[in-house]
Scaffold this active site. Structure first.
Site, PDB file in Angstrom:
ATOM      1  N   ASN A   9       8.001 -31.906  -6.844  1.00 20.42           N
ATOM      2  CA  ASN A   9       7.924 -33.209  -7.506  1.00 20.42           C
ATOM      3  C   ASN A   9       9.216 -33.930  -7.134  1.00 20.42           C
ATOM      4  O   ASN A   9      10.276 -33.652  -7.678  1.00 20.42           O
ATOM      5  CB  ASN A   9       7.815 -33.003  -9.014  1.00 20.42           C
ATOM      6  CG  ASN A   9       7.717 -34.307  -9.770  1.00 20.42           C
ATOM      7  OD1 ASN A   9       7.823 -35.384  -9.171  1.00 20.42           O
ATOM      8  ND2 ASN A   9       7.536 -34.225 -11.071  1.00 20.42           N
ATOM      9  N   ARG A  84       3.427 -33.515  -5.964  1.00 20.61           N
ATOM     10  CA  ARG A  84       2.993 -34.474  -6.969  1.00 20.61           C
ATOM     11  C   ARG A  84       3.246 -35.873  -6.407  1.00 20.61           C
ATOM     12  O   ARG A  84       4.364 -36.202  -6.011  1.00 20.61           O
ATOM     13  CB  ARG A  84       3.799 -34.291  -8.245  1.00 20.61           C
ATOM     14  CG  ARG A  84       3.431 -35.336  -9.251  1.00 20.61           C
ATOM     15  CD  ARG A  84       4.277 -35.223 -10.493  1.00 20.61           C
ATOM     16  NE  ARG A  84       3.848 -36.266 -11.410  1.00 20.61           N
ATOM     17  CZ  ARG A  84       4.685 -36.894 -12.231  1.00 20.61           C
ATOM     18  NH1 ARG A  84       5.962 -36.596 -12.250  1.00 20.61           N
ATOM     19  NH2 ARG A  84       4.236 -37.815 -13.040  1.00 20.61           N
ATOM     20  N   HIS A 173      -0.344 -39.454 -15.597  1.00 22.65           N
ATOM     21  CA  HIS A 173      -0.355 -38.133 -16.261  1.00 22.65           C
ATOM     22  C   HIS A 173      -1.706 -37.441 -16.074  1.00 22.65           C
ATOM     23  O   HIS A 173      -2.099 -36.584 -16.893  1.00 22.65           O
ATOM     24  CB  HIS A 173      -0.129 -38.248 -17.790  1.00 22.65           C
ATOM     25  CG  HIS A 173       1.261 -38.651 -18.186  1.00 22.65           C
ATOM     26  ND1 HIS A 173       1.505 -39.411 -19.303  1.00 22.65           N
ATOM     27  CD2 HIS A 173       2.463 -38.383 -17.645  1.00 22.65           C
ATOM     28  CE1 HIS A 173       2.804 -39.603 -19.436  1.00 22.65           C
ATOM     29  NE2 HIS A 173       3.408 -38.980 -18.434  1.00 22.65           N
ATOM     30  N   ARG A 231      10.426 -46.513 -22.958  1.00 27.77           N
ATOM     31  CA  ARG A 231       9.486 -47.576 -22.559  1.00 27.77           C
ATOM     32  C   ARG A 231       8.794 -48.152 -23.790  1.00 27.77           C
ATOM     33  O   ARG A 231       8.422 -47.415 -24.697  1.00 27.77           O
ATOM     34  CB  ARG A 231       8.428 -47.026 -21.602  1.00 27.77           C
ATOM     35  CG  ARG A 231       8.961 -46.761 -20.210  1.00 27.77           C
ATOM     36  CD  ARG A 231       7.891 -46.146 -19.320  1.00 27.77           C
ATOM     37  NE  ARG A 231       8.310 -44.849 -18.852  1.00 27.77           N
ATOM     38  CZ  ARG A 231       7.490 -43.916 -18.364  1.00 27.77           C
ATOM     39  NH1 ARG A 231       6.197 -44.145 -18.295  1.00 27.77           N
ATOM     40  NH2 ARG A 231       7.962 -42.777 -17.940  1.00 27.77           N
ATOM     41  N   GLU A 377       1.500 -28.650 -15.521  1.00 24.81           N
ATOM     42  CA  GLU A 377       1.219 -29.538 -14.394  1.00 24.81           C
ATOM     43  C   GLU A 377       1.438 -28.830 -13.063  1.00 24.81           C
ATOM     44  O   GLU A 377       0.668 -29.012 -12.125  1.00 24.81           O
ATOM     45  CB  GLU A 377       2.074 -30.811 -14.510  1.00 24.81           C
ATOM     46  CG  GLU A 377       1.611 -31.674 -15.670  1.00 24.81           C
ATOM     47  CD  GLU A 377       2.547 -32.823 -15.986  1.00 24.81           C
ATOM     48  OE1 GLU A 377       3.555 -32.575 -16.674  1.00 24.81           O
ATOM     49  OE2 GLU A 377       2.280 -33.954 -15.558  1.00 24.81           O
TER      50      GLU A 377
END
Ligand code: ADP
Length: 394
Positions: A9, A84, A173, A231, A377
């Protein structure tokens, strides 16, 4: 180790990695290189005995960092690399084997993810340079949500913005929502309808029916939807024009404030870290209390809205750092959904933390279940990589 896949990633200044064996009982070698390109660059990881190690990599770029990662794998050699990749646009509805054409297609979606896709591609370029013989696969955060119907993915904007510029809801996601909803199907013994809540630094919800995502809270960018660490999530779309006209803010300022200075951090004026917020709330900090309250209410509101996408609600799944570890957040979210007929088992909820999987409802017949399912993940990216290569080898 059994045919391990190296999962990468890659960010602009960091690379997260995990070497994932096909045998789930094998330990995972995993770690993170941070501050790439600086004199402070370092690799921190976990070895096969579960012990932590650190190495400094002063001045290392992506290629040197990957060499150091390879060095730290205790002699194990990956059979493939799974990357990813944040944005696959409409082109990628599932994982793709990386070749020049796929790289060009990922580049072409960079306008939709200007911070992430170019960084992901740096990792792809460096790994292709270092291991030209290894098959490489891109696994996209958006791909799982490509099954959304138009009523869920279209914004009520002029059609040309969608047709000519790809402006629509994509969702993110996807790997995590796919992972935990598939696990929920397995645990329930049938494929069903799940509302999944991935609550980490980034947060999103999804409605998944028989393994297909039908709606999700993130949109064109990962800013839409829930309150997150820093966020804002949803705001009035008129806010942007208001800030420009009334406060003379630049686009960069708006972008920075909404992405980095809002969310739990902005509301509390304290921190984006839920652990610290819970401790501060216990000591009476008003901002921390408000931040947690808004955070939980907005999750519940999103779950209620997404329930419209499901023919039947079998249950809600909590995952991500907060979803897996905060009984308080789970309890508050459930408390805002009395009309769903949910029954939370308080003591079981309290002890289902730190990576434990568990059903936390009172198991009343005909009531939706409540699950805590740790996301994996990396495991999912490795599985998708293996699956794709298995298909192309046939
Ligand atoms: P990322 O999205 O960066 O992968 P994580 O999924 O690790 O993030 O989630 C990070 C969040 O999880 C942080 O807000 C952190 O405070 C929260 N978290 C981790 N452990 C706990 C805990 N025991 N109680 C409450 N929140 C926790």
């Amino acid at each position: 180790m059994n045919d391990p896949v190296l999962v990468i990633n890659c960010g602009s200044s960091s690379i997260k990695y995990a070497l994932v064996s096909a045998d789930p009982d094998q330990p995972r070698l995993a770690g993170l290189v941070e501050r790439l390109g600086s004199s402070d660059a370092r690799l921190a990881g976990i070895d096969s005995r579960g012990e932590r190690f650190q190495r400094t990599l002063a001045g290392a770029g992506h290629v040197q960092a990957l060499e150091a990662i390879l060095d730290s794998l205790e002699g194990h050699r990956p059979v493939a690399v799974g990357h990813r990749v944040v944005h696959g646009g409409e082109r990628f509805t599932r994982a793709a084997r990386i070749d020049d054409e796929v790289v060009a297609a990922i580049e072409a979606t960079a306008a939709l993810a200007p911070l992430h896709n170019p960084a992901n591609l740096e990792g792809v370029a460096a790994t292709r340079q270092l291991f030209p013989e290894l098959p490489q696969v891109a696994v996209f955060d958006t791909a799982f949500h490509q099954s959304l119907p138009p009523r869920a993915y279209r914004y009520a904007l002029p059609e040309a913005l969608y047709r000519d510029h790809g402006i629509r809801r994509y969702g993110f996601h996807g790997t995590s929502h796919a992972c935990v909803s598939a696990r929920a199907d397995t645990l329930a013994g049938r494929r069903g309808g799940w509302l999944t809540a991935h609550l980490g630094n980034g947060c999103s919800t999804a409605a998944v029916w028989e393994g297909r995502s039908l709606d999700t809270s993130m949109g064109l960018t990962p800013l839409e939807g829930l309150v997150m660490g820093t966020r804002s999530g949803d705001v009035d779309p008129g806010l942007h024009a208001h800030l420009v006209r009334q406060l003379d803010w630049s686009l960069e300022e708006i972008d920075r404030v909404l992405n980095r200075e809002s969310g739990l951090l902005g509301l509390s004026g304290l921190t984006n870290d839920m652990r610290e917020l819970e401790a501060a709330a216990d000591e009476g900090h008003a901002g921390a209390r408000l931040a947690i309250e808004v955070f939980c209410y907005r999750i519940a509101k999103s779950l209620a809205a997404l329930s419209c996408a499901l023919p039947r609600l079998d249950g809600i799944v909590f995952t991500g750092g907060i979803g897996e570890n905060s009984p308080r957040v789970r309890e508050r979210v459930v408390g805002h959904l009395p009309h769903f007929g949910l029954g939370l088992d308080g003591p079981v909820n309290a002890e289902t933390v730190r990576g434990r999987e568990g059903r936390i409802d009172t198991r009343t017949p005909d009531c939706p279940a409540l699950w805590v399912i740790p996301t994996d993940e990396e495991g999912r990216i490795a599985d998708e990589t293996r699956q794709l290569l298995g298909e192309t080898a046939r």
